[in-house]
Design a protein around this motif. Structure first.
Motif, short mmCIF file in Angstrom:
data_model
loop_
_atom_site.label_atom_id
_atom_site.label_comp_id
_atom_site.label_asym_id
_atom_site.label_seq_id
_atom_site.Cartn_x
_atom_site.Cartn_y
_atom_site.Cartn_z
N ASP A 185 7.05 8.10 14.42
CA ASP A 185 8.11 7.70 13.51
C ASP A 185 7.71 6.54 12.59
OD1 ASP A 185 8.00 5.74 15.41
OD2 ASP A 185 10.10 5.89 16.03
N ARG A 186 6.49 6.01 12.75
CA ARG A 186 6.04 4.93 11.90
C ARG A 186 4.97 5.36 10.90
NH1 ARG A 186 4.42 -0.58 13.34
NH2 ARG A 186 5.14 -0.75 11.18
N VAL A 187 4.50 6.59 11.02
CA VAL A 187 3.42 7.05 10.14
C VAL A 187 3.85 7.03 8.68
CG1 VAL A 187 2.01 9.04 9.50
CG2 VAL A 187 2.29 8.44 11.90
N ILE A 188 5.00 7.63 8.38
CA ILE A 188 5.47 7.68 6.99
C ILE A 188 5.85 6.29 6.49
CG2 ILE A 188 7.17 8.69 5.43
CD1 ILE A 188 5.04 10.61 6.53
N GLU A 189 6.38 5.46 7.39
CA GLU A 189 6.71 4.08 7.02
C GLU A 189 5.46 3.34 6.56
OE1 GLU A 189 8.10 -0.04 9.26
OE2 GLU A 189 8.64 1.90 10.14
N LYS A 190 4.35 3.52 7.27
CA LYS A 190 3.10 2.87 6.89
C LYS A 190 2.54 3.45 5.59
CE LYS A 190 1.54 1.44 11.48
NZ LYS A 190 0.43 1.53 12.48
N ILE A 191 2.66 4.75 5.43
CA ILE A 191 2.17 5.38 4.19
C ILE A 191 2.95 4.83 2.99
CG2 ILE A 191 2.03 7.56 2.92
CD1 ILE A 191 1.49 8.93 5.60
N ALA A 192 4.28 4.71 3.15
CA ALA A 192 5.12 4.17 2.07
C ALA A 192 4.75 2.73 1.74
CB ALA A 192 6.59 4.27 2.46
N ALA A 193 4.24 2.01 2.74
CA ALA A 193 3.82 0.61 2.53
C ALA A 193 2.36 0.53 2.07
CB ALA A 193 4.02 -0.18 3.81
N ASP A 194 1.82 1.65 1.62
CA ASP A 194 0.44 1.75 1.12
C ASP A 194 -0.59 1.45 2.21
OD1 ASP A 194 -1.17 2.50 -0.97
OD2 ASP A 194 -1.46 0.47 -1.73
N ASP A 195 -0.25 1.82 3.44
CA ASP A 195 -1.17 1.67 4.56
C ASP A 195 -1.52 3.07 5.05
OD1 ASP A 195 -2.69 0.78 6.65
OD2 ASP A 195 -1.00 0.14 7.90
N ALA A 196 -2.27 3.80 4.23
CA ALA A 196 -2.58 5.20 4.52
C ALA A 196 -3.94 5.32 5.18
CB ALA A 196 -2.53 6.03 3.24
N ALA A 197 -4.14 6.42 5.89
CA ALA A 197 -5.42 6.71 6.53
C ALA A 197 -6.15 7.79 5.76
CB ALA A 197 -5.20 7.14 7.97
N ASP A 198 -7.44 7.92 6.03
CA ASP A 198 -8.23 9.00 5.44
C ASP A 198 -8.03 10.30 6.22
OD1 ASP A 198 -9.84 7.59 3.32
OD2 ASP A 198 -10.36 6.38 5.07
N VAL A 199 -7.92 10.18 7.55
CA VAL A 199 -7.77 11.35 8.41
C VAL A 199 -6.71 11.06 9.46
CG1 VAL A 199 -8.92 12.92 10.03
CG2 VAL A 199 -10.19 12.02 8.07
#
Length: 463
Positions: A185-199
């Motif tokens: 439930d925190r993956v999209i929250e981190k992506i929205a905060a520009d904390d994305a992963a490569d894989v």
């Protein structure tokens, strides 16, 4: 046909069975009976995917795959190797040989076609990126490929923290990238905060039986993770979820409980593909920027401006709005170059470009048309406001020195402007030819020069 697939197997019956399965899905199928034959057909027919049986008679699938991946002509073709169901060593050997995937015997038709769709999708994207990159390199806008050695970031999303911690422990020492564990439930929250992963390595059954599938869709929908690598871990019997994961955009799937080395090989392959694709996109974007932007002034160039103005004209026609075109030419610019030198002339062009930009709205287009000539397009504007803008630009350029020489001499300049209006003068949409409007602005610019320079001249309203 949706794609061309080369089947390589020294047993004719096996080839026929596989051909029937793929042909029923409307793929074009070609066949080879040995490794040597496969090399020849791969170079000659350039298939989209190659499927190798473990034993090809004259060589193993691993040997054939290694040769295909080492040849510049065939190295980009995805390779699948059919392996025995319980042979973990064969699966790992296939991945080490460079195979993009392996198929477990007996080959399930739904799994086969799902794998093929996913590989064709990935190949199409990569092929288009490489084609654009080659075009950019041909035009002189791109650099040669580089090695991708910078570590990336892998995020593990398990059914629970213990699940992800087990994966991380198994991967320790096998991958050089940064590994993080995240709650689903925190993956999209981190992506929205520009904390994305490569894989992303995601369990298919997080947050319910299909929670992982929903997360795949969410990751693919975000701009900064649209091209991330996604590997989905599924149960040995969850064939439906595995197929759905591939069709939703997962790059790869792996059975729960698989050997850590297999997981590491898959993640490394996805990281390598992601890094290469990112580098290609970056090179293409830079090439497009160089193709569209004038390097001296930083303004758009003619190549970009003309099709952009055509779009503005079409939108103005549909909306029944006016727009303005201006052609601007620096007065007696040759005299500046002859008197102070070309370096000072370049400084004048850069400063004039900057002053024009400061006089315009964010929606306005300003481009270097060529030499000391500039082109401006003002969408959604009245004749009165267009003339005010033109006069503001003229005054901004001529009122103060545009630069100062090394000796402290101020350099003055002025500009002549030809103005043409397009759009709907009486509220009736008019289909305008962009070149016709440019001709009107050009004639108005000529009149401004003939009447004494440093002034704005309006051409007739196009109809």
């Amino acid at each position: 046909m949706a794609g061309r697939i080369l089947i390589v197997d020294n047993v004719p019956t096996n080839r026929i069975i596989l051909k029937v399965k793929l042909s029923s899905a409307f793929y074009e199928v070609i066949q080879a009976a040995s490794g040597r034959d496969a090399m020849m057909r791969a170079k000659q027919d350039q298939p989209d995917i190659i499927i190798l049986d473990t034993n090809l008679g004259d060589m193993t699938a691993h040997e054939a795959c290694a040769q295909l991946k080492a040849d510049p002509i065939t190295c980009d073709i995805p390779v699948l190797i059919a392996t025995p169901a319980a042979d973990t060593e064969a699966k790992i050997a296939a991945l080490k040989a460079g195979a993009d995937e392996f198929l477990t015997k007996p080959i399930d038709e739904l799994t086969l076609t799902a794998r093929v769709r996913a590989l064709l999708r990935a190949r199409s994207t990569t092929h288009e990126l490489r084609r654009r990159n080659e075009t950019a390199r041909t035009l002189g806008f791109a650099e040669a490929p580089v090695n991708f050695t910078m570590p990336g970031k892998i995020v593990l999303v398990g059914r629970n923290p213990e699940d992800a911690m087990t994966w991380r422990a198994g991967l320790r020492g096998l991958v050089q990238d940064t590994i993080e564990i995240s709650q689903a439930d925190r993956v999209i929250e981190k992506i929205a905060a520009d904390d994305a992963a490569d894989v992303y390595l995601i369990s298919a059954d997080i947050m319910g039986s299909t929670g992982g599938l929903s997360l795949i869709s969410d990751i693919r929908a975000r701009a900064n993770t649209r091209f991330a690598g996604i590997v989905v871990v599924h149960g040995a019997q969850d064939r439906k979820e595995a197929i759905m994961a591939l069709d939703l955009g997962a790059n790869d799937i792996i059975t729960r409980g698989a050997d850590p080395e297999e997981m590491a090989l898959r993640l490394r392959s996805q990281m390598r593909s992601k890094k290469e694709a990112d580098a290609l996109r970056s090179t293409i974007d830079e090439g497009l920027r160089l193709a569209m932007v004038d390097p001296l002034t930083g303004l758009y160039n003619r190549r970009y401006a003309l099709p952009h103005i055509a779009q503005i004209a079409q939108a103005s026609n549909q909306a029944g709005q006016n727009f303005a075109l201006m052609l601007l030419d620096l007065d007696r610019f040759k005299r500046i170059n002859d008197t102070y030198g070309h370096a000072v002339g370049d400084e004048v062009l850069k400063e004039v470009a900057l002053r024009m930009q400061k006089c315009l709205r964010s929606v306005d287009l300003v481009a270097r048309y060529g030499g000391e000539e500039f082109l401006i397009c003002l969408p959604q504007i009245s004749l009165r406001d267009a003339r005010i803008t033109a006069e503001r630009i003229r005054a901004a350029i001529c009122d103060t020195a545009v630069t100062v020489t090394a000796q402290g001499d101020p350099v003055m300049s002025s500009v002549s402007i030809g103005l043409a209006m397009g759009g709907a003068p009486d509220g009736t949409p008019v289909q305008h030819d962009t070149q016709a409007l440019l001709d009107i602005a050009d004639r108005a610019l000529y009149d401004a020069k003939a009447e004494g320079r440093n002034q704005v001249t309006l051409g007739p309203f196009a109809a």
